[in-house]
Design a protein around this motif. Structure first.
Motif, PDB file in Angstrom:
ATOM      1  N   SER A  43       0.833  -1.207   0.000  1.00 54.14           N
ATOM      2  CA  SER A  43       0.000   0.000   0.000  1.00 54.14           C
ATOM      3  C   SER A  43       0.866   1.255   0.000  1.00 54.14           C
ATOM      4  O   SER A  43       0.526   2.265  -0.628  1.00 54.14           O
ATOM      5  CB  SER A  43      -0.942  -0.003   1.207  1.00 54.14           C
ATOM      6  N   SER A  46       2.294   1.845  -3.540  1.00 54.77           N
ATOM      7  CA  SER A  46       1.342   2.075  -4.622  1.00 54.77           C
ATOM      8  C   SER A  46       1.125   3.567  -4.871  1.00 54.77           C
ATOM      9  O   SER A  46       1.372   4.403  -4.013  1.00 54.77           O
ATOM     10  CB  SER A  46       0.000   1.417  -4.291  1.00 54.77           C
ATOM     11  N   LEU A  82      -6.758  -4.004  -1.334  1.00 52.69           N
ATOM     12  CA  LEU A  82      -5.760  -4.017  -2.399  1.00 52.69           C
ATOM     13  C   LEU A  82      -6.324  -4.547  -3.718  1.00 52.69           C
ATOM     14  O   LEU A  82      -5.579  -4.966  -4.593  1.00 52.69           O
ATOM     15  CB  LEU A  82      -4.561  -4.863  -1.970  1.00 52.69           C
TER      16      LEU A  82
END
Length: 212
Positions: A43, A46, A82
């Motif tokens: 995360s 990203s 996700l």
């Protein structure tokens, strides 16, 4: 190149449950930890950054985040959070030429498959605790295009409680993580003094090289 080592850490976290597990209960704890740490790193890497329930990642000045914290974070929520990976999106990297092979390995299907392996249900495993970066020596070679990363090293501590329906009353996992750079853009990650409820867990060092 700033995030290359962070990507290797994600892969090492995803492999740790294969390397160790003296009992079924400890295996479950390691599965929950690897899901939590792996999802947190993904995360953080990203773009745009994806929020995970109960997880906070604080960027540092170097390669790695300075803090990953979990507050009543339910592991079962990560897969849905996700889900953007399923649509072909991926991790942002600073140098696709060097990272392309790793990014192919760490594909959408790989992320989805790994997080779905353990099939945690709501309330099965909940994380509380943190991973802290204690020190990091960063050379220009890691951030540039040099082949030799031997000047890079980092040291992290972790203390995380795992509670929930599958933990038989709860477990505390704690220890240290040492990251060492090497030649040919190599990195070795070593878990030190890794204990689950004071039971020592042996985890084989994980090494990776981007090659020349």
């Amino acid at each position: 190149m700033r995030r290359a080592i962070a990507l290797i850490m994600v892969l090492s976290v995803f492999c740790c449950s294969v390397f160790a597990g003296p009992s079924a209960s400890v295996d479950t704890v390691i599965d929950a930890l690897s899901d939590g740490l792996g999802a947190a790193m993904v995360s953080w890497l990203s773009e745009p950054r994806i929020a995970l329930q109960g997880v906070t990642v604080v960027s540092g000045e170097g390669v790695l985040p300075s803090l990953i914290s979990f507050v009543r974070s339910d592991v079962s929520t990560y897969l849905d959070s996700l889900s953007f990976f399923y649509n072909g999106q991926g991790i942002t990297a600073g140098n696709p030429g060097i990272l392309s092979e790793l990014l192919r390995t760490f594909s959408s299907d790989a992320v989805r498959g790994y997080l779905g392996t353990h099939s945690f249900k709501p309330g099965d495993a909940v994380l509380d605790g943190s991973v802290r970066l204690l020190s990091e020596t960063e050379s220009d070679s890691v951030l540039g295009n040099n082949e030799d990363w031997t000047d890079y090293n980092a040291y992290c501590s972790f203390s995380i409680m795992v509670t929930g329906a599958v933990t038989d009353g709860g477990f505390i996992a704690e220890g240290m993580i040492r990251i060492e750079g090497g030649p040919e853009r190599g990195v070795t990650i070593v878990a030190e003094d890794f204990k689950v409820n004071d039971e020592i867990v042996e985890i084989r060092p994980f090494s990776f090289s981007f090659g020349t």
